[in-house]
Design a protein around this motif. Sequence first.
Motif, PDB file in Angstrom:
ATOM      1  N   ALA A  78     -20.912  32.753 -22.804  1.00 50.06           N
ATOM      2  CA  ALA A  78     -21.327  33.519 -23.984  1.00 50.06           C
ATOM      3  C   ALA A  78     -22.425  32.779 -24.750  1.00 50.06           C
ATOM      4  O   ALA A  78     -23.407  33.398 -25.189  1.00 50.06           O
ATOM      5  CB  ALA A  78     -20.122  33.761 -24.895  1.00 50.06           C
ATOM      6  N   ILE A  82     -26.289  34.165 -25.492  1.00 45.23           N
ATOM      7  CA  ILE A  82     -26.881  34.278 -26.825  1.00 45.23           C
ATOM      8  C   ILE A  82     -28.121  33.397 -26.935  1.00 45.23           C
ATOM      9  O   ILE A  82     -29.143  33.800 -27.512  1.00 45.23           O
ATOM     10  CB  ILE A  82     -25.828  33.923 -27.902  1.00 45.23           C
ATOM     11  N   ARG A  88     -25.195  39.080 -29.593  1.00 45.16           N
ATOM     12  CA  ARG A  88     -23.748  38.854 -29.662  1.00 45.16           C
ATOM     13  C   ARG A  88     -23.006  40.147 -29.983  1.00 45.16           C
ATOM     14  O   ARG A  88     -21.826  40.280 -29.689  1.00 45.16           O
ATOM     15  CB  ARG A  88     -23.421  37.757 -30.682  1.00 45.16           C
ATOM     16  N   GLY A 108     -18.662  35.647 -30.985  1.00 50.91           N
ATOM     17  CA  GLY A 108     -18.830  37.091 -30.889  1.00 50.91           C
ATOM     18  C   GLY A 108     -17.491  37.787 -30.779  1.00 50.91           C
ATOM     19  O   GLY A 108     -16.439  37.145 -30.823  1.00 50.91           O
TER      20      GLY A 108
END
Length: 201
Positions: A78, A82, A88, A108
């Motif tokens: 993740a 980003i 997000r 997120g």
Amino acid sequence: MIRPAIYTRPAKPLTIPVRARRDAPALALATVPEVIAVDRATECHITPDDVARRMVDYLGPVGDYLTLEPSAGTGQLARALIASGHSRNELTMIERHHKLAAPLHSIGPTLNRCFLDYADDVRGKVEFPRVIMNPPFRDVRKHIAAALTLLGRGGHDAPATLVALVPVTFDHPEAEHLETLPPDTFSTAQVHTKIIRIQRS
């Protein structure tokens, strides 16, 4: 007999030469690297930063794609998403272990539940044009199969794309073998791994 004169003060005060003291340079604050402790029971194998970045690149260009990370773990994939410019707000992370899921909310949207159960619940109701995953190696086939049931173009022209880090023994008729990772990629798991991609039009 002790002479009294040795107890008298000298006529002139004593002076001791002292060198001018320079200001000491400011000490740089030491930065302590973040320590991520992962319970073995989670089956979480932390994706190295460079591997996570390459997996994001394999997904394709940045766009308004709903993106799923089914086994978010410590959030390595993740963060890479980003950092590369993905929003997000279009990311959905699933992580079943409470201790791992709690910090993910700062990255997120995160659902603290079993991904396999989640896939059963939302199948046919939502499509993810992008899926990026490092699934539990023990149940890799179940997790990839579940993720593929949620993979769909979602109104986009580009093919729906799944990128996954899997054991080298994993095979799927639609899988494109992108790279084989070094044997020491995961120090806590004696499993040789590779990165695959599955695309559906």
